[in-house]
Design an enzyme around this catalytic site. Structure first.
Site, mmCIF file in Angstrom:
data_model
loop_
_atom_site.group_PDB
_atom_site.id
_atom_site.type_symbol
_atom_site.label_atom_id
_atom_site.label_comp_id
_atom_site.label_asym_id
_atom_site.label_seq_id
_atom_site.Cartn_x
_atom_site.Cartn_y
_atom_site.Cartn_z
ATOM 1 N N GLU A 1 29.555 44.586 35.811
ATOM 2 C CA GLU A 1 28.513 44.259 35.475
ATOM 3 C C GLU A 1 27.076 43.541 35.851
ATOM 4 O O GLU A 1 25.888 44.381 36.164
ATOM 5 C CB GLU A 1 29.023 44.057 33.776
ATOM 6 C CG GLU A 1 28.934 41.745 33.714
ATOM 7 C CD GLU A 1 30.581 42.088 34.632
ATOM 8 O OE1 GLU A 1 30.680 40.381 34.528
ATOM 9 O OE2 GLU A 1 31.703 42.826 34.998
ATOM 10 N N HIS B 1 33.736 41.997 38.993
ATOM 11 C CA HIS B 1 33.092 42.361 37.818
ATOM 12 C C HIS B 1 31.736 42.784 38.014
ATOM 13 O O HIS B 1 30.587 42.527 38.706
ATOM 14 C CB HIS B 1 32.021 40.377 37.398
ATOM 15 C CG HIS B 1 32.987 39.787 36.846
ATOM 16 N ND1 HIS B 1 33.003 39.507 35.022
ATOM 17 C CD2 HIS B 1 33.731 39.345 36.787
ATOM 18 C CE1 HIS B 1 33.490 38.305 35.319
ATOM 19 N NE2 HIS B 1 34.036 38.255 36.074
ATOM 20 N N CYS C 1 38.121 42.183 34.537
ATOM 21 C CA CYS C 1 38.432 40.245 34.873
ATOM 22 C C CYS C 1 39.173 40.220 34.090
ATOM 23 O O CYS C 1 40.741 40.172 34.095
ATOM 24 C CB CYS C 1 37.226 39.536 34.624
ATOM 25 S SG CYS C 1 38.069 37.891 35.375
#
Length: 242
Positions: free
Chosen positions: A215, A213, A109
């Site tokens: 994660e 993203h 990001c």
């Protein structure tokens, strides 16, 4: 047990409360991939940054506030979000120095934007006001671990090789994006509206970054997990070469 490389993670900076912090899912995704994450303190001292790099095997540039447009030679537009000069100074310095060492760098990001600016690129300050793309198209509501759009990867590129597919369903939480990659990065992925969602190094494929993203998805999405696993393997190889 396989060698566990050390991953330096750049976090967010809360100037008011004098805090450095990172969301747990970044650290957990690195741990799950077989590496050991450490949060890096912010400094502009190049000797200290060099010492940090001596002790890590990969650099993870995490998400956060906007990179200041002044860093790529533009005036700040009204739609630009919060900026953090201290974080900009640290991340741009450590990114440039890590790239010079040919250390693995993975941007997420804000991290893809930091990487681009550090290597001579420019950003779109706000995709809605500058590109007439609805903010909601790229900034979803919770749950953030849910995929909301499709990123298409360049054939034969790093991301296609890592993911094993030309297309990946991803989440999305941003209002800025890379506009120009600069001379050292190539575009690896876009959404249907043309927004750049992935890049890699032209002469160094240890450098790669995504606008989404992973994660938030790595604990339940195999494609997202592969990004962290690939980064860990690159860091493991780098450590063995030291």
């Amino acid at each position: 047990m396989a060698l566990q490389p050390i991953i330096g993670v750049s976090g967010s900076h809360n100037e008011k409360d004098r805090q450095l912090y990172i969301r747990e899912n970044y650290m957990q995704s690195v741990l799950n991939a077989g590496a050991i994450p450490v949060l890096l303190p912010e400094t502009e001292d190049e000797r200290t940054i060099g010492a940090m790099l001596d002790h890590i095997d990969g650099l993870l540039l995490a998400g956060g506030d906007d990179v200041s447009p002044e860093r790529y030679g533009e005036e700040i537009l009204p739609a630009c979000g919060s900026i953090d000069p201290q974080r900009d100074a640290f991340e741009l310095a450590i990114t440039s120095m890590a790239v010079a060492r040919r250390m693995p760098v993975f941007g997420i990001c804000r991290g893809i934007q930091t990487l681009a600016v550090a290597l001579g690129g420019k950003l779109i300050q706000d995709i809605e006001t500058q590109c007439s793309i609805a903010a909601s198209d790229h900034h979803q509501q919770p749950p953030y671990g849910e995929a909301v759009h499709t990123v298409s990867f360049a054939p034969g590129g790093v991301l296609e090789r890592v993911i094993g597919e030309r297309h990946m369903r991803t989440n999305s939480m941003h209002h800025q994006a890379v506009r120009e990659t600069g001379p050292f990065l190539r575009v690896e992925g876009r959404t249907e509206d043309g927004v750049i969602e992935a890049v890699s190094g032209i002469e160094n494929d240890r450098i790669f970054a995504v606008q989404f993203h992973p994660e938030y998805m790595a604990d339940h999405d195999g494609y997202a997990a592969r990004l962290f696993e690939h980064f860990t393997q690159l860091a493991r190889q780098y450590r063995l070469e030291k």
